[in-house]
Design a protein around this motif. Structure first.
Motif, PDB file in Angstrom:
ATOM      1  N   GLY A  75       0.843  -1.118   0.045  1.00  0.00           N
ATOM      2  CA  GLY A  75       0.073  -0.100   0.061  1.00  0.00           C
ATOM      3  C   GLY A  75       0.889   1.316   0.093  1.00  0.00           C
ATOM      4  O   GLY A  75       0.251   2.339   0.582  1.00  0.00           O
ATOM      5  N   VAL A  76       1.899   1.132  -0.656  1.00  0.00           N
ATOM      6  CA  VAL A  76       2.725   2.403  -0.632  1.00  0.00           C
ATOM      7  C   VAL A  76       2.442   3.534  -1.269  1.00  0.00           C
ATOM      8  O   VAL A  76       2.732   4.725  -1.025  1.00  0.00           O
ATOM      9  N   ASP A  77       1.380   3.311  -2.157  1.00  0.00           N
ATOM     10  CA  ASP A  77       0.835   4.372  -3.105  1.00  0.00           C
ATOM     11  C   ASP A  77      -0.603   4.822  -2.530  1.00  0.00           C
ATOM     12  O   ASP A  77      -1.218   5.587  -3.266  1.00  0.00           O
ATOM     13  N   GLU A  78      -0.881   4.443  -1.502  1.00  0.00           N
ATOM     14  CA  GLU A  78      -2.325   5.088  -0.923  1.00  0.00           C
ATOM     15  C   GLU A  78      -2.008   5.292   0.341  1.00  0.00           C
ATOM     16  O   GLU A  78      -1.408   4.748   1.111  1.00  0.00           O
ATOM     17  N   ILE A  79      -2.935   6.248   0.926  1.00  0.00           N
ATOM     18  CA  ILE A  79      -3.101   6.595   2.388  1.00  0.00           C
ATOM     19  C   ILE A  79      -3.815   5.669   3.081  1.00  0.00           C
ATOM     20  O   ILE A  79      -5.008   5.172   2.514  1.00  0.00           O
ATOM     21  N   GLN A  80      -3.255   5.169   4.259  1.00  0.00           N
ATOM     22  CA  GLN A  80      -4.198   4.096   4.749  1.00  0.00           C
ATOM     23  C   GLN A  80      -4.677   4.853   6.090  1.00  0.00           C
ATOM     24  O   GLN A  80      -4.229   5.246   6.856  1.00  0.00           O
ATOM     25  N   VAL A 108      -8.260   9.466  10.714  1.00  0.00           N
ATOM     26  CA  VAL A 108      -9.447  10.552  10.002  1.00  0.00           C
ATOM     27  C   VAL A 108     -10.252  10.883  10.987  1.00  0.00           C
ATOM     28  O   VAL A 108     -10.955  11.745  11.013  1.00  0.00           O
ATOM     29  N   SER A 109     -10.567  10.022  12.040  1.00  0.00           N
ATOM     30  CA  SER A 109     -11.533  10.669  13.182  1.00  0.00           C
ATOM     31  C   SER A 109     -11.251  10.004  14.461  1.00  0.00           C
ATOM     32  O   SER A 109     -10.711   8.691  14.430  1.00  0.00           O
ATOM     33  N   GLY A 110     -11.322  10.570  15.477  1.00  0.00           N
ATOM     34  CA  GLY A 110     -11.424   9.913  16.772  1.00  0.00           C
ATOM     35  C   GLY A 110     -13.113   9.835  17.259  1.00  0.00           C
ATOM     36  O   GLY A 110     -13.724  10.308  16.570  1.00  0.00           O
ATOM     37  N   PHE A 111     -13.301   8.849  18.082  1.00  0.00           N
ATOM     38  CA  PHE A 111     -14.519   8.518  18.683  1.00  0.00           C
ATOM     39  C   PHE A 111     -14.540   8.373  20.070  1.00  0.00           C
ATOM     40  O   PHE A 111     -13.591   7.598  20.550  1.00  0.00           O
ATOM     41  N   ASP A 112     -15.560   8.843  20.744  1.00  0.00           N
ATOM     42  CA  ASP A 112     -15.473   8.774  22.326  1.00  0.00           C
ATOM     43  C   ASP A 112     -17.196   8.604  22.792  1.00  0.00           C
ATOM     44  O   ASP A 112     -18.316   9.112  21.733  1.00  0.00           O
ATOM     45  N   VAL A 136     -17.259   4.715   8.978  1.00  0.00           N
ATOM     46  CA  VAL A 136     -16.910   3.703   8.541  1.00  0.00           C
ATOM     47  C   VAL A 136     -17.219   3.381   6.972  1.00  0.00           C
ATOM     48  O   VAL A 136     -16.366   3.093   6.089  1.00  0.00           O
ATOM     49  N   LYS A 137     -18.613   3.648   6.773  1.00  0.00           N
ATOM     50  CA  LYS A 137     -19.079   3.411   5.418  1.00  0.00           C
ATOM     51  C   LYS A 137     -18.554   4.619   4.283  1.00  0.00           C
ATOM     52  O   LYS A 137     -18.109   4.021   3.541  1.00  0.00           O
ATOM     53  N   SER A 138     -18.955   5.933   4.853  1.00  0.00           N
ATOM     54  CA  SER A 138     -18.916   6.906   3.812  1.00  0.00           C
ATOM     55  C   SER A 138     -17.179   6.878   3.729  1.00  0.00           C
ATOM     56  O   SER A 138     -16.897   7.537   2.609  1.00  0.00           O
ATOM     57  N   GLU A 139     -16.216   6.639   4.731  1.00  0.00           N
ATOM     58  CA  GLU A 139     -14.896   6.844   4.494  1.00  0.00           C
ATOM     59  C   GLU A 139     -14.122   5.831   4.069  1.00  0.00           C
ATOM     60  O   GLU A 139     -12.919   5.610   3.934  1.00  0.00           O
ATOM     61  N   SER A 140     -14.871   4.703   3.977  1.00  0.00           N
ATOM     62  CA  SER A 140     -14.117   3.118   3.707  1.00  0.00           C
ATOM     63  C   SER A 140     -13.041   2.839   4.914  1.00  0.00           C
ATOM     64  O   SER A 140     -12.147   2.757   4.203  1.00  0.00           O
ATOM     65  N   ILE A 141     -13.276   2.939   6.082  1.00  0.00           N
ATOM     66  CA  ILE A 141     -12.433   2.593   7.045  1.00  0.00           C
ATOM     67  C   ILE A 141     -12.459   1.139   7.164  1.00  0.00           C
ATOM     68  O   ILE A 141     -13.372   0.617   7.586  1.00  0.00           O
ATOM     69  N   ARG A 142     -11.168   0.772   7.285  1.00  0.00           N
ATOM     70  CA  ARG A 142     -11.224  -0.739   7.680  1.00  0.00           C
ATOM     71  C   ARG A 142     -10.322  -1.120   8.817  1.00  0.00           C
ATOM     72  O   ARG A 142     -10.512  -2.267   9.231  1.00  0.00           O
TER      73      ARG A 142
END
Ligand SMILES: NC(=O)c1ccc[n+]([C@@H]2O[C@H](COP(=O)([O-])OP(=O)(O)OC[C@H]3O[C@@H](n4cnc5c(N)ncnc54)[C@H](O)[C@@H]3O)[C@@H](O)[C@H]2O)c1
Ligand SMILES: NC(=O)c1ccc[n+]([C@@H]2O[C@H](COP(=O)([O-])OP(=O)(O)OC[C@H]3O[C@@H](n4cnc5c(N)ncnc54)[C@H](O)[C@@H]3O)[C@@H](O)[C@H]2O)c1
Lengths: 205, 205
Positions: A75-80, A108-112, A136-142
């Motif tokens: 994944g060197v060419d993408e932001i993780q 990209v975000s914190g949650f509390d 998670v859905k809108s930003e495709s967070i895995r």
């Protein structure tokens, strides 16, 4: 645990291959890479077949193809992108960790759940736990970093998995299990210290 | 890495032995412990001889002796003092970590070079780096948590070792080596995340 060191080994293959490319190599055999890394050719072939890296045992592997495929896997060419769940003492330290950017990792975000911690306008916004499924859905967070108290860690992990998270880096001192396509990596800092003390006491005897 | 899981295994032996003691056992054989832990009797004997736990292969081990020796090695009857060097984002989180107390780990002092961070009256005092040799000696500190920037990590580690520190838990993303009776445990959080991402990308293919 072979998967724990995978990214280290793949990165070494990539470095060697880039050197070989600069020397004009077009093809390479598993033996060459094995020598360069100080591992057995069998491990190289096992790694390559595990990761679907194409090549033929007789004809060898094409250096350029391997590099491209490794770049993709590493994944060197993408932001993780990751989220941090539980923005307390250690969660906040991780949210502000400058070392992540060098690895192309971005929080990209914190949650509390604590309203005092919620801050939509912070450089890295901290949102309410309820917003996890949407983000998670809108930003495709895995991948999520889990830094909540251990009393709630298991249920928050379930919330994350239900929302679509596939990988969890867990700091709570409980053994969180993955399964069903979810990978969990547990980091237990107190245990690492205990281990150090244990080894030193042994060395005294 | 067999030493990494040592404290986990020794703790399991101890738990099993305490149960056996409560059931009235006076002696135990490596096979019993092996069964209870799901490991081979050879590993049990190897662990016990490595740690100098006394017993005879034929006559077995005395449960009470084993428990006492394991308690000593696991240090359950003593406070394990550590210092934190580099009181920034992650160093401060670790200094205030409540989970250490449960493992009888206590942070006795922090150290930093930034005058703004020095605070001799804090609940856990933060002192100047120069005071490390004095504190390490007077408080018999053997383990340090290293949370300084990676640019200075190697030289600060040398300062610690020169002062008498025998074990370092290193958070800087450089490979710090021990040697000469000094044990170094490296924790690389960015690498753990990289590994997670790598495994997930592979799972996609
Ligand atoms: N502080 C450290 O250095 C350290 C070291 C090792 C492990 N840990 C582990 O990391 C976790 C966090 O530790 P900490 O010291 O930062 O604790 P903390 O109390 O400072 O932070 C916990 C945060 O989680 C939030 N939270 C509580 N319930 C939540 C929920 N249901 N969903 C989302 N957020 C929730 C709290 O509001 C708080 O902001 C704990 O499990 C701890 O054992 C911390
Ligand atoms: N922040 C994180 O979540 C995180 C995660 C993984 C690894 N790390 C690693 O931990 C280390 C600290 O990270 P951070 O984010 O807390 O950085 P930071 O900049 O917030 O803290 C570093 C601290 O070290 C002090 N310092 C600088 N030179 C020193 C010296 N010679 N002796 C003693 N103290 C000195 C600074 O004054 C500062 O207080 C770095 O090596 C970083 O790569 C941090």
């Amino acid at each position: 645990n072979a998967t724990k060191e995978v990214v280290v080994r793949l990165t070494k293959y990539k470095n060697v291959l880039e050197k070989l490319r600069s020397l004009g190599f077009v093809k390479v055999f598993s033996d060459n890479l094995a020598d360069a890394l100080g591992v057995s050719p069998a491990l190289v072939r096992k790694d390559f077949s595990f990761f679907g890296l194409s090549g033929k045992k007789r004809a060898g592997y094409r250096v350029e193809d391997l590099i491209a495929q490794l770049n993709h896997i590493l994944g060197v060419d993408e932001i993780q992108r990751v989220i941090v769940v539980g923005c307390g003492k250690i969660g906040t330290a991780l949210m502000r960790y400058r070392g992540f950017a060098r690895e192309k990792i971005r929080v990209v975000s914190g949650f509390d759940v604590d309203p005092a911690k919620i801050d939509a306008n912070a450089p890295v916004p901290i949102r309410d736990l309820n917003e996890i499924p949407y983000i998670v859905k809108s930003e495709s967070i895995r991948v999520a970093i889990l830094t909540v108290p251990e009393t709630v860690a298991t249920q928050v992990a379930e919330t994350l998995i239900a929302a679509g998270i596939k990988g969890i880096l867990n700091f709570a001192p409980i053994l969180l299990k993955g399964g069903n396509g979810v990978v969990v990596q547990n980091i237990n800092i107190a245990l690492e210290l205990e281990n150090l003390f244990c080894l030193l006491r042994f060395a005294d005897k």
